[in-house]
Scaffold this motif. Structure first.
Motif, short mmCIF file in Angstrom:
data_model
loop_
_atom_site.label_atom_id
_atom_site.label_comp_id
_atom_site.label_asym_id
_atom_site.label_seq_id
_atom_site.Cartn_x
_atom_site.Cartn_y
_atom_site.Cartn_z
N ASP A 75 -2.24 -6.75 -22.25
CA ASP A 75 -1.76 -5.46 -22.77
C ASP A 75 -2.65 -4.30 -22.35
OD1 ASP A 75 0.36 -6.70 -24.02
OD2 ASP A 75 -0.58 -6.72 -26.01
N LEU A 76 -3.94 -4.55 -22.19
CA LEU A 76 -4.88 -3.48 -21.88
C LEU A 76 -4.99 -3.14 -20.39
CD1 LEU A 76 -7.84 -4.27 -24.33
CD2 LEU A 76 -6.14 -2.44 -24.51
N VAL A 77 -4.37 -3.95 -19.53
CA VAL A 77 -4.42 -3.63 -18.10
C VAL A 77 -3.68 -2.30 -17.89
CG1 VAL A 77 -3.68 -4.31 -15.77
CG2 VAL A 77 -4.56 -6.03 -17.37
N PRO A 78 -4.35 -1.31 -17.33
CA PRO A 78 -3.72 -0.01 -17.14
C PRO A 78 -2.50 -0.08 -16.22
CG PRO A 78 -6.08 0.12 -16.74
CD PRO A 78 -5.73 -1.33 -16.85
N ASP A 79 -1.48 0.70 -16.56
CA ASP A 79 -0.26 0.73 -15.75
C ASP A 79 -0.56 1.09 -14.30
OD1 ASP A 79 1.34 -0.03 -17.85
OD2 ASP A 79 1.94 2.02 -18.37
N ILE A 80 -1.52 1.97 -14.09
CA ILE A 80 -1.86 2.38 -12.72
C ILE A 80 -2.35 1.19 -11.91
CG2 ILE A 80 -4.20 3.15 -13.27
CD1 ILE A 80 -1.96 4.98 -10.83
N ALA A 81 -3.11 0.31 -12.53
CA ALA A 81 -3.60 -0.89 -11.84
C ALA A 81 -2.45 -1.83 -11.52
CB ALA A 81 -4.66 -1.60 -12.68
N LYS A 82 -1.52 -1.97 -12.45
CA LYS A 82 -0.35 -2.81 -12.22
C LYS A 82 0.50 -2.26 -11.07
CE LYS A 82 0.04 -4.15 -17.08
NZ LYS A 82 0.86 -4.02 -18.29
N ARG A 83 0.71 -0.94 -11.09
CA ARG A 83 1.52 -0.31 -10.03
C ARG A 83 0.85 -0.45 -8.67
NH1 ARG A 83 2.39 3.66 -14.09
NH2 ARG A 83 0.83 4.98 -13.16
N GLU A 84 -0.47 -0.26 -8.63
CA GLU A 84 -1.19 -0.37 -7.37
C GLU A 84 -1.11 -1.80 -6.82
OE1 GLU A 84 -5.60 0.45 -5.44
OE2 GLU A 84 -5.29 0.82 -7.58
N LEU A 85 -1.27 -2.77 -7.69
CA LEU A 85 -1.18 -4.17 -7.26
C LEU A 85 0.22 -4.49 -6.75
CD1 LEU A 85 -2.61 -6.90 -7.03
CD2 LEU A 85 -1.91 -7.36 -9.39
N LEU A 86 1.23 -4.05 -7.46
CA LEU A 86 2.61 -4.28 -7.03
C LEU A 86 2.89 -3.61 -5.70
CD1 LEU A 86 5.35 -5.50 -7.64
CD2 LEU A 86 5.90 -3.45 -8.97
N ALA A 87 2.40 -2.40 -5.51
CA ALA A 87 2.60 -1.69 -4.23
C ALA A 87 1.93 -2.45 -3.08
CB ALA A 87 2.05 -0.27 -4.32
N GLU A 88 0.73 -2.97 -3.33
CA GLU A 88 0.03 -3.74 -2.29
C GLU A 88 0.80 -5.00 -1.93
OE1 GLU A 88 -2.77 -3.11 -0.51
OE2 GLU A 88 -2.97 -1.14 -1.44
N ILE A 89 1.36 -5.67 -2.93
CA ILE A 89 2.14 -6.87 -2.66
C ILE A 89 3.41 -6.53 -1.89
CG2 ILE A 89 3.49 -8.74 -3.74
CD1 ILE A 89 1.37 -8.69 -6.01
N LYS A 90 4.07 -5.43 -2.27
CA LYS A 90 5.28 -5.01 -1.55
C LYS A 90 4.95 -4.67 -0.10
CE LYS A 90 8.00 -3.29 -5.43
NZ LYS A 90 8.59 -2.09 -6.09
N ASP A 91 3.86 -3.97 0.12
CA ASP A 91 3.44 -3.64 1.49
C ASP A 91 3.18 -4.91 2.29
OD1 ASP A 91 3.60 -0.94 1.00
OD2 ASP A 91 1.44 -0.64 0.79
N PHE A 92 2.49 -5.85 1.69
CA PHE A 92 2.20 -7.11 2.35
C PHE A 92 3.50 -7.82 2.74
CE2 PHE A 92 1.91 -11.75 1.87
CZ PHE A 92 1.01 -12.04 2.88
N LEU A 93 4.44 -7.89 1.80
CA LEU A 93 5.70 -8.58 2.07
C LEU A 93 6.53 -7.87 3.14
CD1 LEU A 93 6.74 -9.64 -1.53
CD2 LEU A 93 5.82 -11.09 0.29
N SER A 94 6.54 -6.56 3.13
CA SER A 94 7.30 -5.83 4.15
C SER A 94 6.68 -6.00 5.52
CB SER A 94 7.45 -4.35 3.78
OG SER A 94 6.19 -3.70 3.87
N ASN A 95 5.37 -6.14 5.60
CA ASN A 95 4.69 -6.37 6.88
C ASN A 95 4.88 -7.79 7.37
OD1 ASN A 95 3.73 -3.74 7.04
ND2 ASN A 95 1.85 -4.24 5.96
N GLN A 96 5.22 -8.71 6.50
CA GLN A 96 5.44 -10.10 6.87
C GLN A 96 6.84 -10.31 7.47
OE1 GLN A 96 3.09 -12.72 6.70
NE2 GLN A 96 1.84 -10.89 6.42
N SER A 97 7.76 -9.40 7.18
CA SER A 97 9.14 -9.57 7.63
C SER A 97 9.32 -9.24 9.09
CB SER A 97 10.07 -8.69 6.80
OG SER A 97 9.97 -9.04 5.45
#
Length: 97
Positions: A75-97
């Motif tokens: 619950d205490l993980v800041p939303d900004i950290a969650k968004r940044e992590l998700l963006a990094e994963i999305k970038d990684f996946l788009s570069n893998q395609s």
């Protein structure tokens, strides 16, 4: 019901790709850094100490402590950290395609 299996399979494949490329370790390190910067680690350390003090060190197991503090930690993980992590994963996946 097939969607649940597909989602689990997709998650497994993504995780495998992250591990194989070394990206998972990079993401974990980035998240550790962000959580330290925002004070999350200190908050969790203090919360854990308080729980140990409340229950008594000889009256609580590590597993009980982990089960107790995990929901609060999530619950205490800041939303900004969650968004940044998700963006990094999305970038990684788009570069893998």
């Amino acid at each position: 019901m097939a969607d649940v299996g597909l989602n689990a399979q997709v998650k497994t494949e993504i995780n495998q790709k992250l591990v194989e490329t070394g990206e998972k370790e990079k993401l974990k390190e980035m998240l550790r850094k962000r959580l330290t910067e925002c004070g999350w680690r200190d908050q969790m350390k203090e919360y854990a100490k308080a729980r140990i003090h409340e229950r008594g060190i000889s009256q609580i197991t590590v597993d009980e402590l982990v089960n107790d503090i995990t929901p609060r930690g999530r619950d205490l993980v800041p939303d900004i950290a969650k968004r940044e992590l998700l963006a990094e994963i999305k970038d990684f996946l788009s570069n893998q395609s």
